[in-house]
Motif scaffolding. Structure first.
Motif, PDB file in Angstrom:
ATOM      1  N   ARG A   1     -18.710 150.999  13.671  1.00 23.81           N
ATOM      2  CA  ARG A   1     -17.613 151.113  14.630  1.00 23.81           C
ATOM      3  C   ARG A   1     -18.205 151.103  16.039  1.00 23.81           C
ATOM      4  N   MET A   2     -17.805 150.078  16.794  1.00 26.27           N
ATOM      5  CA  MET A   2     -18.258 149.959  18.182  1.00 26.27           C
ATOM      6  C   MET A   2     -17.573 151.019  19.037  1.00 26.27           C
ATOM      7  N   ASP A   3     -18.155 151.317  20.189  1.00 22.50           N
ATOM      8  CA  ASP A   3     -17.574 152.312  21.084  1.00 22.50           C
ATOM      9  C   ASP A   3     -16.149 151.948  21.506  1.00 22.50           C
ATOM     10  N   ASP A   4     -15.800 150.655  21.486  1.00 17.10           N
ATOM     11  CA  ASP A   4     -14.434 150.241  21.857  1.00 17.10           C
ATOM     12  C   ASP A   4     -13.468 150.326  20.676  1.00 17.10           C
ATOM     13  N   GLY A   5     -13.944 150.791  19.495  1.00 17.22           N
ATOM     14  CA  GLY A   5     -13.083 150.982  18.344  1.00 17.22           C
ATOM     15  C   GLY A   5     -13.072 149.835  17.345  1.00 17.22           C
ATOM     16  N   THR A   6     -13.621 148.675  17.711  1.00 14.85           N
ATOM     17  CA  THR A   6     -13.656 147.577  16.751  1.00 14.85           C
ATOM     18  C   THR A   6     -14.667 147.900  15.648  1.00 14.85           C
ATOM     19  N   GLU A   7     -14.404 147.369  14.459  1.00 10.36           N
ATOM     20  CA  GLU A   7     -15.262 147.655  13.315  1.00 10.36           C
ATOM     21  C   GLU A   7     -15.738 146.379  12.653  1.00 10.36           C
ATOM     22  N   LEU A   8     -16.907 146.451  12.054  1.00  8.80           N
ATOM     23  CA  LEU A   8     -17.385 145.390  11.183  1.00  8.80           C
ATOM     24  C   LEU A   8     -17.864 146.039   9.907  1.00  8.80           C
TER      25      LEU A   8
END
Length: 118
Positions: free
Chosen positions: A73-80
């Protein structure tokens, strides 16, 4: 040109995580490769943040998932989500955790300073 080999099974260094796994590191000349073994229950914010001393992981990763599954989870909330056979690049500024009950084993070229005390 000189060809050098070094087995990841005899690493130059092993860096333990707080509770769930470790990172084996091999360096040949200016090339560093890590084999991370993230055990079930591993989470960056619990197992590496105390070592790194940052709010989120500030390492850029480029690598290949050999086994297991992980969510980033990236700091901006997007996930991979990654699993076996996935080649990934991950920018700095993220948390991550193992999904399921299998070790996530990941080969990573972004480990020169990863999981080393700040």
């Amino acid at each position: 040109m000189t060809t050098l080999t070094h087995s990841i099974d005899a690493p130059d260094e092993t860096r333990p995580f707080q509770a769930h796994g470790h990172l084996d590191v091999v360096t040949i000349d200016d090339f560093t490769l890590g084999r991370a073994v993230f055990e079930p229950g591993w989470k960056w914010s619990e197992d590496v943040r105390p070592i790194a001393g940052t709010d989120s992981c500030q390492t850029a990763h480029k690598g290949f998932c050999l086994s297991g599954h992980m969510t980033v989870r990236m700091d901006d909330g997007t996930e991979l989500h990654m699993g076996p056979g996935d080649v990934v690049t991950i920018d700095p500024g993220h948390d991550a955790w193992v999904e399921g009950d299998e070790d996530c084993v990941f080969l990573d070229t972004g480990v020169a300073a990863y999981a080393k005390p700040a």
